[in-house]
Design a protein around this motif. Structure first.
Motif, short mmCIF file in Angstrom:
data_model
loop_
_atom_site.label_atom_id
_atom_site.label_comp_id
_atom_site.label_asym_id
_atom_site.label_seq_id
_atom_site.Cartn_x
_atom_site.Cartn_y
_atom_site.Cartn_z
N LEU A 235 47.57 35.62 38.35
CA LEU A 235 46.81 35.98 39.68
C LEU A 235 45.11 35.98 39.53
O LEU A 235 44.77 36.39 38.45
CB LEU A 235 46.96 37.44 40.39
CG LEU A 235 48.46 37.46 40.78
CD1 LEU A 235 48.81 38.67 41.54
CD2 LEU A 235 49.05 36.41 41.88
N ILE A 236 44.49 35.54 40.24
CA ILE A 236 43.21 35.49 40.27
C ILE A 236 42.43 35.63 41.70
O ILE A 236 42.73 35.01 42.77
CB ILE A 236 42.46 34.32 39.50
CG1 ILE A 236 41.02 34.43 39.01
CG2 ILE A 236 42.92 33.05 40.43
CD1 ILE A 236 40.75 33.29 37.87
N ALA A 237 41.40 36.35 41.72
CA ALA A 237 40.67 36.73 42.99
C ALA A 237 39.15 36.25 42.93
O ALA A 237 38.16 36.95 43.21
CB ALA A 237 40.66 38.42 43.36
N PHE A 238 39.04 34.91 42.63
CA PHE A 238 37.75 34.32 42.64
C PHE A 238 37.92 33.13 43.80
O PHE A 238 38.85 32.65 44.08
CB PHE A 238 37.66 33.41 41.28
CG PHE A 238 37.20 34.60 40.15
CD1 PHE A 238 36.78 35.81 40.35
CD2 PHE A 238 37.63 34.14 38.89
CE1 PHE A 238 36.52 36.50 39.10
CE2 PHE A 238 37.38 34.80 37.90
CZ PHE A 238 37.05 36.28 37.91
N LYS A 239 36.50 32.85 44.61
CA LYS A 239 36.57 31.93 45.35
C LYS A 239 37.10 30.58 45.01
O LYS A 239 36.88 30.20 43.82
CB LYS A 239 35.27 31.74 46.09
CG LYS A 239 34.96 32.74 46.68
CD LYS A 239 33.53 32.83 47.32
CE LYS A 239 32.90 33.83 47.98
NZ LYS A 239 31.31 33.69 48.34
#
Length: 197
Positions: free
Chosen positions: A151-155
């Motif tokens: 998972l990754i929460a970058f645009k």
């Protein structure tokens, strides 16, 4: 015990630990780890005949993004954002990669981040730009993202929709400096949105 024996024991322990981690795969949909015994062919053993178990009926197929449309979107992104060394990934409705696109002159490493952005988008059913804000405001959510290496929460992760359903996602990584991943991804969405069914 002498240092040579301890050194050998440490090496064996490291190999066994790495083997167990590698055999588990990354956890991304479609990744079943390396074939054989962690990349080494298995001995040529005589197979034992297996009795096939009856398989359950397959679930109804979700609408799928045709590979031609995925390619059109990736090429539109690469053309419009050719000044960046970016990578593009398109995943299906389960988050499994269906297209990895590395434009000439780009860095392959960006595609792994692009896959994770697209996968995260499918998992949470929102653009990763929404998750960037949520992770900054909610420590529990940020911990959830950090706990899963996929998972990754970058645009840069954007859902692909057909009607009200999500049929996949596009992930873009590497449109730097300036953080233009989502902007570039939207160019790909615009290219194919009228053809999504």
């Amino acid at each position: 015990m002498n240092s040579k024996v301890l050194s050998i024991a440490a090496c064996v322990a490291a190999v066994l630990t790495a083997s167990s981690v590698l055999s588990a795969g990354s956890g991304l949909p479609g990744d079943v780890a390396r074939p054989g015994d962690n990349g080494v062919p298995r001995p040529n053993l005589q197979p034992t005949p297996a009795v096939p178990a009856p398989s359950p009926p397959p679930p109804p197929a979700a609408p799928a993004l045709p590979i031609e449309l995925a390619l059109q979107a990736a090429q539109a992104i690469a053309q419009a954002c050719k000044q960046y060394p970016l990578g593009v990934a398109v995943v299906n409705s389960e988050g499994a990669p269906i297209l990895i696109y590395i434009p000439d002159g780009s860095e392959a490493a960006h595609t792994y981040t692009a896959i994770r952005k697209a996968y995260t988008t499918v998992k949470f059913k929102v653009p990763t730009s929404d998750l960037t804000i949520r992770a900054a405001q909610d420590p529990h959510f940020a911990a959830t993202i950090k706990a899963d290496p996929n998972l990754i929460a970058f645009k840069g992760g954007i859902p692909l929709k057909s009607g009200n359903g999500i049929i996949g996602a596009i992930g873009v990584s590497g449109a730097e400096p300036g953080g233009h991943d989502e902007e570039c991804g939207m160019i790909g969405i615009a290219k194919i949105k009228d053809q999504l069914k």
